[in-house]
Structure formats: structure tokens, C-alpha cells
Design an enzyme around this catalytic site. Structure first.
Site, PDB file in Angstrom:
ATOM      1  N   MET A 103      35.532  39.085  37.940  1.00 39.06           N
ATOM      2  CA  MET A 103      36.702  39.772  38.497  1.00 39.06           C
ATOM      3  C   MET A 103      36.764  39.554  40.008  1.00 39.06           C
ATOM      4  SD  MET A 103      36.542  43.345  36.319  1.00 39.06           S
ATOM      5  CE  MET A 103      38.172  43.887  36.879  1.00 39.06           C
ATOM      6  N   GLY A 109      39.468  40.337  41.789  1.00 38.89           N
ATOM      7  CA  GLY A 109      40.390  41.308  42.364  1.00 38.89           C
ATOM      8  C   GLY A 109      41.840  40.875  42.283  1.00 38.89           C
ATOM      9  N   GLY A 110      42.080  39.663  41.788  1.00 39.90           N
ATOM     10  CA  GLY A 110      43.440  39.171  41.638  1.00 39.90           C
ATOM     11  C   GLY A 110      44.030  39.511  40.283  1.00 39.90           C
ATOM     12  N   ASP A 133      45.002  37.485  37.752  1.00 41.22           N
ATOM     13  CA  ASP A 133      44.522  36.730  36.604  1.00 41.22           C
ATOM     14  C   ASP A 133      43.188  37.251  36.068  1.00 41.22           C
ATOM     15  OD1 ASP A 133      46.755  35.058  36.824  1.00 41.22           O
ATOM     16  OD2 ASP A 133      45.737  33.776  38.275  1.00 41.22           O
ATOM     17  N   SER A 134      42.222  37.441  36.950  1.00 40.64           N
ATOM     18  CA  SER A 134      40.911  37.896  36.482  1.00 40.64           C
ATOM     19  C   SER A 134      40.962  39.336  35.997  1.00 40.64           C
ATOM     20  CB  SER A 134      39.864  37.743  37.590  1.00 40.64           C
ATOM     21  OG  SER A 134      40.169  38.548  38.710  1.00 40.64           O
ATOM     22  N   LEU A 187      31.918  39.047  42.860  1.00 38.23           N
ATOM     23  CA  LEU A 187      31.057  38.466  43.879  1.00 38.23           C
ATOM     24  C   LEU A 187      31.665  38.690  45.253  1.00 38.23           C
ATOM     25  CD1 LEU A 187      30.184  35.019  42.246  1.00 38.23           C
ATOM     26  CD2 LEU A 187      28.967  37.200  42.033  1.00 38.23           C
ATOM     27  N   CYS A 233      32.678  25.686  44.793  1.00 40.33           N
ATOM     28  CA  CYS A 233      32.421  27.091  44.481  1.00 40.33           C
ATOM     29  C   CYS A 233      32.271  27.282  42.971  1.00 40.33           C
ATOM     30  CB  CYS A 233      33.554  27.953  45.026  1.00 40.33           C
ATOM     31  SG  CYS A 233      33.347  29.725  44.747  1.00 40.33           S
ATOM     32  N   GLY A 275      39.559  34.010  34.787  1.00 41.93           N
ATOM     33  CA  GLY A 275      41.013  33.972  34.762  1.00 41.93           C
ATOM     34  C   GLY A 275      41.597  32.614  35.073  1.00 41.93           C
ATOM     35  N   CYS A 329      39.965  30.422  50.611  1.00 46.18           N
ATOM     36  CA  CYS A 329      39.726  31.855  50.784  1.00 46.18           C
ATOM     37  C   CYS A 329      39.028  32.205  52.098  1.00 46.18           C
ATOM     38  CB  CYS A 329      38.928  32.392  49.600  1.00 46.18           C
ATOM     39  SG  CYS A 329      37.233  31.762  49.454  1.00 46.18           S
TER      40      CYS A 329
END
EC number: 2.8.1.13
Length: 408
Positions: free
Chosen positions: A40, A42-43, A45-46, A65, A133, A157, A238
Site C-alpha cells: 500500500m 497510499g495511492g 490503485d494500491s 514502505l 525500485c 496495484g 517520487c
């Protein structure tokens, strides 16, 4: 004679949420009640991924993370894995009713992604930190955490699909192991960024959103009552503030800003540049040199601190060599496929469609020879390979080590 009337169907029509739940179950392919870790960020999709899996009856554990300084990112929009996004993930997990853990991976992310990003620019390459990443922090380190938590799978996601080959084709073209395939929505497909996913990782991963488009995902989020339903998508890299990647590089690798010569392909020194990290292959703007015809960056010699420029046709590439390869096809490895001269569809930028080519082996290293010519191919970018007989299937790929200019 009275007409025979069909019975009235009183069953409620399936909603977008109902259909999404069934798609999630199909994507997971494990018995209801199985423990699954949901990554997750925080967006939207996830968060929808975690919520769908919980509604589908799985034992879901959310993991977020923290990847970089949340203090610097707390007020930024369009970031992920820091600041407000961590709070959003925590509140979403509480709303969904699942346990949630935040893991501090700042040091790993700095070493494996941010420093690698800066070092690639110092070498005159154009890196893709999102691939790195996924390749390291998310699909290697986080998968180990998921297993430690007793999960039988980890869901993300990402817009990509994982599918088993048809029974009639099992034992052929890759056996009965799962395949990595492009997303149903071409506009959101992220297969380019996931080419480095290994066969072993793909056994454990699940992608519940791969069969959906983004408007449907947002509609599902609204039906679930999630606060992030209208949250904007993350933009740019990011950890790069406002898209100015040189700000990051100058801080950790200041030698990248050392000046050097701007050199024409014919050997003429046209002027001075402000550091090799300021330039990428194919760049036209900001060169501050003029010889009449438009000039483009065609090569960067980091050792000599030279930026080489030339006409647009000098960007045409007929072949490239690959490093850090990954292979998901029938052969044992990318090198084996190259030795066999396997035909492929090659994608050298995330925004381009794949083009035909053929793998080859030179001095034991895999290379790709295009059937035609490609423009602006940059070392450091990914070359992602798809199956010509099944263009939705990802065969793997590698990072571009060097390019061979077209002989014009």
C-alpha cells in the site's frame, strides 16, 4: 392467444464493485481466506487492491514502505511512499479493517535507487528509477517481508496481468509457469517497468487491477467509500522535487555539475556545457549552441566530460547491447534466447510501441538487432521484449548498455 411473457429478472445488476471483486479473485487464484500481503503506497490503485482483496474474503495485511524523507515530502502533491501518502495508507487500512505496518526502508532506497540513479547520470546514462525500485526494494525485499508474515502471495496495484498458459499450451513455450502480460488498458499498461520481475517473483505476485481501466478503479473506490477515490495519480519521479532531477544529483554527486566541452560529431568544439548530468540522449533544448541546423545530443562521454551533438539522423540506431537481463520465455535465459536468434518485439521507451527485431549473441553478451531503425535509444533505459506470436506477453528484457548507430 395470450402472449407468453418472460419472467421479470428481479436480481440486482452487478455493480462495478461486484465485478471487480470477482476479477480480484480470479487474479489471485487462491482459496478465500488465504493470507495475502497488499503493498500500500497510499495511492488509489494500491488502496483499491487491498480493499478488493479484503472484500473478496482474503486475510489481507497491508504493508507500506517509507522510502525517503517524509519531512521533505509531507506537503508535496503527487509523491508516494512518504509523508501524506503514508497517512492515507494507514487511514485506508483502518477503514478497510486490516492490519497495517509501515517499514522504514529509507536507507535501502537511498542506496539501491537514489544513489544508483545519480551514478547512472554520471556515467552518461538515462536511468529508470521506477524499474530499479520494483526490481530491488519492492519485488525483492518486500517479498521477503510478505513471506515472513505468513503470506502465500503479495498483491500490488500495478496495471499488468499475470496469467497461466492455456492447458493446451502448458509444457510448451515456458511450461506451466505464470506469464507476465500487458494490462487490459493500454493507456495504463506498466509492463515496461516490470520487465525485471523474475519467474520466481511472478510465482508469488498478484496484480488484481490488471484487467481494469483507471475510471473503473476510481468508481470502485467510490463504491467502497474510500477517501482517496479522487486522489490525483503520482507524477514524475517520487523522490525528485518538482521534476528537477539535477537537484538530487547535485546534492549527492556534485561532480556531475563539472563543466566540459560540447562537441560536434565531426570533432568541432562548439562550446561548453554545465555538467554531463544535465543532458540526455535526444535532447534538443538547452544546448546553447548554434550551427544553423538543429542539433541533438547523440552521445555522452562521461569519462571525457563531453556532450556530443549532431543532426537528428545521428540518433538512428540499428542495434543495441543488453546488460542485467531477465528472461521469462521458453529458453533457460536471455543468453540462450540470443544464441538461438529468437525473434522479438522490442520496446525501448515506455511511451513507444514495441517494434520487431531479433536477439543475437556477441562475445557472450546478448544484443538486439532491429528490423528497421529506432531513434533516440539511450543507454540506461530498458529494452523490454515481447513475444511476436503473442504480443501481450512479456518475455523479459534488459538495460541498454550501448547502442550501434545506423550506417547512413
Amino acid at each position: 392467444m395470450d402472449a407468453i411473457l418472460a419472467p421479470i429478472d428481479t436480481a440486482p445488476a452487478a455493480t462495478a464493485l461486484d465485478r471487480a471483486v470477482e476479477q480480484a479473485r480470479a487474479a489471485v487464484g487462491l482459496p478465500v481466506g488465504t493470507r495475502i500481503v497488499a503493498a500500500m503506497s497510499g495511492g488509489v490503485d494500491s488502496t483499491v487492491t487491498a480493499a478488493l482483496l479484503a472484500k473478496a474474503g482474503y486475510d489481507v495485511v497491508g504493508v507500506t514502505l517509507q522510502l525517503y524523507d517524509h519531512g521533505a515530502a509531507i506537503s508535496r502533491k503527487g509523491a508516494c511512499c512518504a509523508g501524506q501518502d503514508i497517512l492515507d495508507a494507514r487511514m485506508a487500512a483502518e477503514r478497510i479493517g486490516i492490519p497495517h505496518y509501515v517499514l522504514d526502508y529509507e536507507s535501502r532506497f537511498k542506496e539501491q535507487v537514489i544513489e544508483d540513479f545519480a551514478d547512472a547520470y554520471l556515467r552518461g546514462e538515462t536511468p529508470i528509477p521506477c524499474v530499479r525500485c520494483n526490481q530491488t526494494v519492492k519485488f525483492r525485499d518486500l517479498l521477503d517481508v510478505a513471506r515472513d508474515l505468513g503470506a502465500e502471495a503479495m498483491a500490488t496495484g500495478h496495471y499488468v496481468q499475470r496469467a497461466m498458459p492455456a492447458p493446451s499450451k502448458q509444457g510448451m513455450g515456458g511450461g506451466n509457469r505464470p506469464q507476465l502480460r500487458r494490462a487490459a488498458d493500454p493507456a495504463k499498461d506498466q509492463s515496461y517497468f516490470l520487465f525485471a520481475t523474475t519467474a520466481e517473483q511472478l510465482d508469488f505476485l498478484r496484480f488484481p487491477l490488471g484487467g481494469m481501466d483507471k475510471p473503473t478503479v476510481r468508481q470502485v473506490a467510490a463504491e467502497l467509500g474510500l477517501a482517496i477515490a479522487d486522489k490525483p495519480d503520482s507524477q514524475d519521479i517520487c523522490f525528485v522535487p518538482e521534476g528537477k532531477y539535477t537537484t538530487v544529483i547535485d546534492r549527492i554527486r556534485p561532480q556531475g555539475a563539472l563543466p566540459g566541452d560540447m562537441v560536434h560529431l565531426d570533432g568541432r568544439v562548439l562550446g561548453r556545457h554545465e555538467g554531463v548530468t544535465r543532458y540526455t540522449i535526444g535532447q534538443r533544448r538547452g544546448l546553447n549552441v548554434a550551427v544553423g541546423d538543429p542539433l541533438f545530443v547523440v552521445r555522452i562521454d562521461a569519462d571525457k566530460r563531453q556532450v556530443i551533438v549532431g543532426p537528428r539522423e545521428a540518433l538512428l540506431t540499428q542495434a543495441l547491447s543488453l546488460k542485467e537481463g531477465n528472461w521469462l520465455g521458453a529458453e533457460d535465459s536471455l543468453e540462450a534466447a540470443a544464441a538461438a536468434g529468437a525473434p522479438v518485439l522490442a520496446r525501448v521507451r515506455s511511451t513507444r510501441e514495441p517494434v520487431p527485431g531479433r536477439l543475437a549473441l556477441a562475445d557472450g553478451e546478448p544484443r538486439l538487432v532491429f528490423d528497421g531503425l529506432e531513434e533516440g535509444v539511450a543507454p540506461g533505459q530498458a529494452c523490454v521484449l515481447y513475444d511476436p506470436a503473442d504480443p501481450e506477453r512479456v518475455l523479459g528484457g534488459g538495460f541498454i548498455a550501448a547502442t550501434e548507430r545506423a550506417a547512413l
